[in-house]
Write a protein that holds these residues in place. Structure first.
Motif, PDB file in Angstrom:
ATOM      1  N   ASN A 150       0.804  -1.235  -0.141  1.00  0.00           N
ATOM      2  CA  ASN A 150      -0.092  -0.279  -0.001  1.00  0.00           C
ATOM      3  C   ASN A 150       0.694   1.227  -0.004  1.00  0.00           C
ATOM      4  O   ASN A 150       1.510   1.434   0.956  1.00  0.00           O
ATOM      5  N   GLU A 151       0.930   1.976  -0.933  1.00  0.00           N
ATOM      6  CA  GLU A 151       1.727   3.261  -1.237  1.00  0.00           C
ATOM      7  C   GLU A 151       0.916   4.418  -1.371  1.00  0.00           C
ATOM      8  O   GLU A 151       0.157   4.512  -2.442  1.00  0.00           O
ATOM      9  N   ASN A 152       0.811   5.378  -0.555  1.00  0.00           N
ATOM     10  CA  ASN A 152       0.309   6.748  -0.548  1.00  0.00           C
ATOM     11  C   ASN A 152      -1.062   6.525  -1.005  1.00  0.00           C
ATOM     12  O   ASN A 152      -1.776   7.122  -2.165  1.00  0.00           O
ATOM     13  N   ALA A 153      -2.021   5.554  -0.257  1.00  0.00           N
ATOM     14  CA  ALA A 153      -3.319   5.285  -0.651  1.00  0.00           C
ATOM     15  C   ALA A 153      -3.880   4.784   0.586  1.00  0.00           C
ATOM     16  O   ALA A 153      -3.262   4.519   1.595  1.00  0.00           O
ATOM     17  N   ASP A 154      -5.411   4.708   0.593  1.00  0.00           N
ATOM     18  CA  ASP A 154      -6.167   4.294   1.745  1.00  0.00           C
ATOM     19  C   ASP A 154      -6.415   2.805   1.495  1.00  0.00           C
ATOM     20  O   ASP A 154      -7.011   2.236   0.228  1.00  0.00           O
ATOM     21  N   LEU A 155      -6.289   1.969   2.654  1.00  0.00           N
ATOM     22  CA  LEU A 155      -6.347   0.606   2.686  1.00  0.00           C
ATOM     23  C   LEU A 155      -7.259   0.285   3.795  1.00  0.00           C
ATOM     24  O   LEU A 155      -6.740   0.464   5.049  1.00  0.00           O
ATOM     25  N   SER A 156      -8.384  -0.411   3.819  1.00  0.00           N
ATOM     26  CA  SER A 156      -9.002  -1.198   4.947  1.00  0.00           C
ATOM     27  C   SER A 156      -9.042  -2.695   4.466  1.00  0.00           C
ATOM     28  O   SER A 156      -9.624  -2.988   3.526  1.00  0.00           O
ATOM     29  N   PHE A 157      -8.719  -3.585   5.525  1.00  0.00           N
ATOM     30  CA  PHE A 157      -8.445  -4.842   5.132  1.00  0.00           C
ATOM     31  C   PHE A 157      -8.811  -5.923   6.147  1.00  0.00           C
ATOM     32  O   PHE A 157      -8.506  -5.722   7.562  1.00  0.00           O
ATOM     33  N   SER A 158      -9.727  -7.014   5.953  1.00  0.00           N
ATOM     34  CA  SER A 158     -10.276  -7.919   6.964  1.00  0.00           C
ATOM     35  C   SER A 158      -9.863  -9.168   6.075  1.00  0.00           C
ATOM     36  O   SER A 158     -10.551  -9.611   5.011  1.00  0.00           O
ATOM     37  N   CYS A 159      -8.972  -9.960   6.607  1.00  0.00           N
ATOM     38  CA  CYS A 159      -8.640 -11.165   5.744  1.00  0.00           C
ATOM     39  C   CYS A 159      -7.948 -12.332   6.702  1.00  0.00           C
ATOM     40  O   CYS A 159      -7.674 -11.830   7.698  1.00  0.00           O
ATOM     41  N   THR A 160      -7.424 -13.312   5.992  1.00  0.00           N
ATOM     42  CA  THR A 160      -6.641 -14.333   6.751  1.00  0.00           C
ATOM     43  C   THR A 160      -5.509 -14.711   5.631  1.00  0.00           C
ATOM     44  O   THR A 160      -5.915 -14.444   4.333  1.00  0.00           O
ATOM     45  N   THR A 161      -4.594 -15.128   6.112  1.00  0.00           N
ATOM     46  CA  THR A 161      -3.489 -15.748   5.310  1.00  0.00           C
ATOM     47  C   THR A 161      -2.773 -16.864   5.571  1.00  0.00           C
ATOM     48  O   THR A 161      -2.918 -17.267   7.048  1.00  0.00           O
TER      49      THR A 161
END
Length: 994
Positions: free
Chosen positions: A601-612
């Motif tokens: 994520n570079e100079n951007a908005d991120l919201s994240f709900s996840c599994t890895t």
């Protein structure tokens, strides 16, 4: 009148407007299999038992990319309808299509034999289903010989299974009944489906309890009655639920153990909890539920609407009648937003309105007026003949008809060719454009395949401006021979459903809605608004989802492979609501060397709900890389909540409000075929510019012949400091062989370093060249084709400021195996100075006959001491592997360290047998152009590839035997290879003491 019956009638009345069903009819020549027609002749009269007729239709067509059509009627059945062939093997690649959701009914007879046993889900029950989809590749033939059968209905290759527009009624007096027992993998969906119990009893309405049920999508599903409305259990993979209505359940509306459920638009009218998360024999904390926009009513004031522990992200939840909306979230009937945990640069933001992106409904349109439909075969297209259909299809598109369809007339009988080639294919020797009056494309489970006549990387289908208000594409696969994509370049809304193929956008693209697709990538390289519902990008080394400045809403994402999954930049806004990102397949070593994060994520908005998910030897070391101006923040697996073990992470909520700040980014990437470059790129001689079939249609690479005059010199504008330098190239697909030896010269403050690379390997990956200083003397990277012994290809260079890298990141390329003193925790050391080779013996893989090889103590190639182990392999006569096998000191192990030198071997295999007789195997990539290199094999406590003994992937007790393996599939030429091995060290690591 019972309470259940009254509740059911009230619900039906209240939802009458929302649930009015449309008729879905298709032309007779579309190739759908009508169960009421010969040879099946199902009655659909509600009196005749149609079980045998319907099962014959399923058995004849499963595994063959067919659609089985049910006209309006009530189809009475007395046993399970199975995705099973007549010979007993299970298969997938089948769709059921009803004419009308409310008037197409598959009904189980009352008191049906076998449907009587009602058991507790905590005891492992899965019930007896009315409809049971399945996995498998079916019975496929290649050159007249059977290639594969599937003897279990469990998931993993349940490709394309789908059910649309019908009702399943489990009748009365069937307490053990399940409405639909569903598995679909990569793509497959339920849409506009009702599942109802005649008397409210039954085990479960919609079951995802079998192994590997997803990724898949259930959308617009209503479930009335049953103990459980929806039940899910397995860790792998994710399931996406949208616009679900649950009424009158007796235990829970939705029950989940360990799956990653993404739920949007839930309506539950229940006395019992709407959602319950329990563990049922597995470790707590594995499950993740992401829930948005829920109306939960009719509850018990002594209980909460949402119960259980685990991981949660909840937003816009309204409950009525319950003690609270969610027990874990605390008191209150409503929840504006709550996450069980938060991380990220902006995790402390109390009201992150910027992170909540709006959901938008997609346009819908269907017409049963067949005068509006154009059959591409009427314009000259002939599927399956291997000849060009592009001109005929373009004529159909330009005919003025709003619906274009691709008939699927594969005859019943054994599937031919490979499992993928068994579908109805239309060949394209030239790209086509969807334009004009076309409003809908109906694929009928067919395929549009671009041939090699279309230049590499060129989109095979383009959506351009037209007169229709929107364009809807459903039920088709689109792609080129090289994975070339479908390109969207129109301001009209575009809807893509139940689809396969890569997607890119052009500068005119505006609104994109995706539902249930399997692909290699979706690259949104121009600002666009996109809503992506359950999509599965995997395979290849390219980034799976790219957003450059657009607004992207994602509900349910599943990926595989070692590469960055999400790249969000240029002021883009992205919200990811649930899913499963898996580190899987080759490339684990490159992933660690390249510092590739799962999410960038570079100079951007991120919201994240996840599994890895990974494994100890195949796990993402970097979960997130957040770049804001000149600063970078690395979030490692160690920083994140675990989902069962250290190789699996779960993010209830990750927040990054990426405002741009001044300064040079810590990561500088130079595309050698264009883009804005800070610095200089000097190119001379006979370079060809080609398109990459892997990196997306809008990315290119350079190619030059061996011994030519082509030269390249790159000097990036870097601030003083130390930088890690990486090079990426493409393995050419024109038949030329890439250079096995290409010297790359790096000029830096301390002098000049030449790094030899083998371009036959590490396709489309960032390969680490070294760490160099830039001060008064800038870093310069130079390549000359005159010094190469094969085709030279170059794609990009990357410079990563070393002081920006989290010092906790371990790099395989720099892992040191000290000669002395021994590492902390050493429990044994094996040297190979003596002829006995520490009792290692040669094995030729007798289960794969034909391999030849030798094993000896060698002195011509030394790392330390007077000798080393040399293992030679020759597969000219066949075989699968050659190995050096030896007994180990009976010690507990957590890691192995060894030194390896390779000639023609890309990966070395290690196979360990534990005290319980279970074998654990993994392959470790070897870096090209290196003399002796250290190999560090960590995380021996668990393995992904295992067999024998308990077969659970857990190392039980001590390590008893070790095999060092050369595999045929990991050779440069596929025939011969040699490895030298020295200093095998076994360690049992202990915690550092303060």
């Amino acid at each position: 009148m019972s309470r259940y019956t009254l509740l059911r009638l009230l619900t039906l009345g209240a939802l009458a407007t929302a649930l009015l069903a449309q008729d879905f009819r298709y032309p007779v020549d579309a190739g759908l299999v009508n169960v009421t027609q010969a040879p099946y002749n199902a009655a659909g009269d509600g009196v005749t038992d149609d079980t045998a007729a319907i099962q014959r239709a399923l058995s004849d067509n499963v595994g063959k990319w067919r659609i089985v059509y049910f006209p309006k009627g009530t189809y009475l059945v007395s046993d399970t309808l199975r995705w099973q062939m007549a010979d007993g093997n299970w298969a997938s690649m089948l769709k059921l299509q009803g004419e009308n959701r409310e008037q197409t009914i598959i009904k189980l007879v009352d008191q049906a034999p076998g449907f009587q046993e009602a058991t507790d889900i905590k005891g492992g029950a899965i019930g007896k289903p009315v409809i049971q989809t399945a996995s498998g590749l079916g019975w496929v033939a290649h050159k007249g010989k059977p290639a594969r059968v599937q003897d279990t209905p469990n998931g993993n290759m349940a490709f394309g299974n789908s059910i649309f527009d019908l009702t399943v009624d489990t009748g009365a007096g069937n307490p053990g009944a399940v409405g639909i027992d569903f598995v679909a993998n990569n793509w497959g969906m339920l849409e506009r489906v009702t599942i109802t119990s005649g008397d409210g009893t039954g085990f479960c309405g919609l079951s995802f309890l079998r192994m590997l049920p997803g990724p898949c999508l259930a959308r617009g599903v209503r479930i009335d009655g049953f103990d459980l409305g929806i039940a899910a259990r397995w860790l792998d993979y994710s399931v996406v639920l949208e616009d679900i209505e649950l009424n009158g359940q007796r235990v829970a509306g939705i029950w989940n153990s360990t799956n990653a459920l993404s739920i949007v638009g839930l309506k539950s009218t229940n006395r019992v909890p709407a959602i319950q998360m329990e563990w049922a024999g597995q470790q707590p904390g594995w499950g993740l539920i992401t829930l948005l926009d829920a109306e939960l009513s009719g509850g018990d004031p002594q209980r909460s609407a949402i119960e259980g522990n685990g991981h949660w992200y909840l937003r816009n939840i309204h409950s009525e009648g319950y003690q609270s909306a969610c027990a874990a979230a605390g008191p209150g009937a409503t929840i504006a937003e709550w996450a069980s945990s938060r991380i990220g640069p902006d995790a402390a933001d109390d009201d992150p309105a910027w992170s909540r992106l709006p959901r938008e409904d997609a346009p819908q349109w269907h017409s049963n007026d067949f005068s509006l439909w154009a059959n591409v075969c009427d314009f000259g297209a002939i599927p399956g003949d291997g000849k060009d259909d592009s001109a005929a299809i373009q004529r159909a598109i330009d005919s003025g008809k709003p619906i274009i369809y691709f008939p699927n007339h594969l005859p019943p009988g054994p599937q031919w060719g490979s499992w993928w080639a068994g579908r109805q294919r239309y060949e394209l020797d030239a790209p086509i454009e969807l334009r004009g009056a076309v409003r809908k494309v109906v694929g009928c489970f067919s395929e549009l395949k671009g041939s090699k006549a279309i230049p590499t990387g060129t989109p095979v289908v383009r959506i351009v401006a037209g007169s229709a208000p929107e364009l809807i594409i459903e039920g088709i696969a689109i792609g080129g021979h090289d994975g070339a994509p479908l390109e969207i370049d129109t301001a009209r809304p575009v809807v893509i459903r139940n689809h396969q193929g890569n997607l890119t956008v052009g500068p005119s693209a505006a609104r994109l809605h995706v539902f249930d697709i399997a692909c290699g990538y979706i690259h949104l390289n121009h600002p666009v608004r996109a809503w992506l519902h359950q999509f599965n990008p995997e395979s290849g080394a390219q980034t799976k989802l790219i957003n450059r400045g657009g607004v992207v809403w994602v509900n349910g994402l599943k990926t595989e492979a070692f590469t960055t999954c999400i790249d969000n930049s240029d002021g883009g806004r992205m919200e990811v609501l649930g899913g499963y990102l898996r580190a899987h397949g080759p490339g684990g070593k490159e992933l660690r060397d390249e510092l590739l994060p799962i999410v960038r994520n570079e100079n951007a908005d991120l919201s994240f709900s996840c599994t890895t998910r990974g494994n100890p030897d195949m796990a993402y070391p970097v979960e997130f890389l957040d770049i804001g101006g000149a600063s970078a923040r690395w979030y490692l697996a160690a920083d994140t909540p675990q989902r069962g073990d250290p190789a699996q992470s779960v993010f209830a909520r990750y927040l990054s409000h990426g405002a741009t700040s001044e300064g040079q980014s810590p990561i500088t990437t130079i595309d050698l075929c264009g883009g804005t470059i800070e610095g200089t790129v000097e190119r001379s001689g006979s370079w060809d510019e080609r398109r990459s079939k892997w990196a997306g249609s809008d990315q290119r690479y350079l190619a030059a012949s061996a011994g030519s005059d082509a030269t390249l010199s790159v000097s990036p504008a870097l601030k003083p400091g130390h930088y890690r330098v990486y090079l990426r190239w493409i393995v050419d697909d024109t038949g030329s062989i890439n250079a096995a030896q290409l010297p790359v010269e790096i000029s830096h403050t301390a002098g000049t370093t030449v790094v030899p690379i083998d371009q036959r390997r590490h396709h489309a990956s960032w390969v680490f060249l070294g760490d160099f200083e830039a001060s008064e003397h800038p870093i310069q990277v130079s390549v000359s084709a005159a010094a190469a012994n094969g085709l030279v290809t170059l794609d990009a260079l990357r410079f990563v400021r070393s002081d920006a890298i989290d010092p906790r990141i371990k790099l395989q390329a720099q892992a040191e195996v000290p000669k002395s003193p021994d590492p902390v925790g050493t429990v044994f050391r094996l040297g190979f100075d003596e002829p006995s080779l520490n009792a290692f013996t040669l094995r030729l893989g007798k289960e794969f006959p034909g391999a030849q090889g030798s094993l000896r103590c060698a002195s011509e190639e030394l790392h330390e001491g007077a000798g080393c182990l040399r293992l030679d392999a020759d597969f000219s006569g066949g075989g699968g592997y050659v190995a050096a096998a030896g007994h180990l000191p009976r010690k507990m192990l957590s890691e192995l360290r060894l030194w390896v030198k390779s000639d023609g071997v890309q990966e070395i295999g290690l196979r360990i047998m534990d005290a319980a007789g279970q074998w654990h195997q993994r392959f470790v990539p070897l870096q090209p152009g290196i003399d002796w290199q250290p190999v560090l094999v960590e995380g021996l406590a668990r393995s992904e590839h295992h067999w024998g003994g308990p077969n659970d992937g857990v190392l039980h007790g001590h390590a008893a035997q070790l095999l060092l393996i050369i595999s045929r599939k990991h050779l440069d030429d596929g025939h011969t290879g040699t490895v030298w091995i020295d200093e095998v060290i076994g360690c049992q690591l202990v915690d550092d003491q303060p």
